[in-house]
Enzyme design. Structure first.
Site, PDB file in Angstrom:
ATOM      1  N   CYS A   1       0.728  -1.244   0.051  1.00 25.29           N
ATOM      2  CA  CYS A   1      -0.256  -0.110  -0.066  1.00 25.29           C
ATOM      3  C   CYS A   1       1.334   1.140  -0.128  1.00 25.29           C
ATOM      4  O   CYS A   1       2.039   1.272   0.363  1.00 25.29           O
ATOM      5  CB  CYS A   1      -0.970   0.149   1.312  1.00 25.29           C
ATOM      6  SG  CYS A   1      -2.057   1.341   1.274  1.00 25.29           S
TER       7      CYS A   1
ATOM      8  N   GLU B   1      -9.427  -0.784  -1.948  1.00 22.84           N
ATOM      9  CA  GLU B   1      -9.658   0.198  -1.884  1.00 22.84           C
ATOM     10  C   GLU B   1     -10.777   1.077  -1.440  1.00 22.84           C
ATOM     11  O   GLU B   1     -10.803   1.749  -0.679  1.00 22.84           O
ATOM     12  CB  GLU B   1      -9.473   0.616  -3.041  1.00 22.84           C
ATOM     13  CG  GLU B   1      -8.787   0.718  -4.168  1.00 22.84           C
ATOM     14  CD  GLU B   1      -7.332   0.965  -3.716  1.00 22.84           C
ATOM     15  OE1 GLU B   1      -7.318   2.168  -3.135  1.00 22.84           O
ATOM     16  OE2 GLU B   1      -6.352   1.082  -4.499  1.00 22.84           O
TER      17      GLU B   1
END
Length: 239
Positions: free
Chosen positions: A157, A200
């Site tokens: 990430c 997400e």
């Protein structure tokens, strides 16, 4: 989401400044007034950023507010999306959620470029069930699991820069939401693209992959280089 091989009505501003936008019935600052304040000439850098917020920033641990229907195709939202796309491509990643550029709104952008097939090792591309995903913008997304089979793969990430860990995700999902024109769309995703969507969506609920990871697999992605360079290694938060 970072691809790694090992990788509005009225508004009320609350909590940690103008990044946190919650729907309110009170007649307070309008969305547009708040938005303009983002762009007022000040010395302090204001969102939407052109970098990724990092773990520890409260915006990443707050449930994002929905974008009201009448503002979905507004110039303000369009500009936020343009910033998201710019950051997505600037950092060569495959997904970004609005909180990652400092805006606590329910917007995600995803893209898995066709050219990645030529960059990634073929066994990795096939094992992780990767495939091209055209630029996809989803406002106020909802996600439904359509195949509950789980797969465990390394995940990174851009808001936890320099690290990765294995994470279990569902094989297939149905993603629904509006595009910039306010049209309701839906897309069926499987494999790695379903993973991107789940990653997400977590961001919009104040979650990070580290909340779901197998902690025993959590690694610094450049640990070998750290040893070779006697610790003289920088993990950049810019590009």
């Amino acid at each position: 989401m970072h691809l790694q091989i090992v990788r509005l009505l009225e508004w009320k501003i609350a909590n940690h400044g103008k990044r946190f936008i919650n729907i309110s019935n009170k007649r307070e600052n309008s969305f547009r007034k708040v938005y303009k304040e983002f762009w007022s000439p000040k010395l302090i850098n204001k969102p939407p950023y052109e970098h990724f917020t990092q773990v520890g920033d409260p915006v990443l641990r707050t449930k994002a507010a929905e974008v009201p229907g009448e503002l979905v195709n507004s110039k303000e939202v369009e500009h936020i999306v343009e910033k998201m796309i710019k950051v997505l491509r600037k950092f060569d990643c495959v997904g970004v959620a609005a909180p990652q550029i400092g805006i606590s709104l329910r917007i995600i952008v995803m893209e898995f470029r066709d050219g990645l097939k030529d960059i990634l090792p073929k066994p990795v591309y096939e094992a992780r069930k990767m495939c091209t995903l055209p630029l996809t913008v989803v406002i106020n997304p909802t996600l439904t699991v359509t195949n509950y089979e789980k797969h465990k793969h390394p995940e990174g990430c851009m808001s936890v820069r320099g690290y990765s860990a294995e994470v279990e995700r569902f094989h297939s999902v149905l993603l629904k939401g509006k595009n910039l024109k306010g049209i309701e769309n839906e897309v069926e995703l499987s494999g790695w693209n379903a993973r991107i969507a789940q990653h997400e969506m977590d961001h919009l609920d104040g979650k990070l992959y580290i909340d779901r990871m197998d902690s025993s697999t959590f690694i610094c992605t450049c640990w070998e280089t750290v040893n070779v360079k006697s610790g003289r290694v920088e993990i950049p938060f810019y590009k």
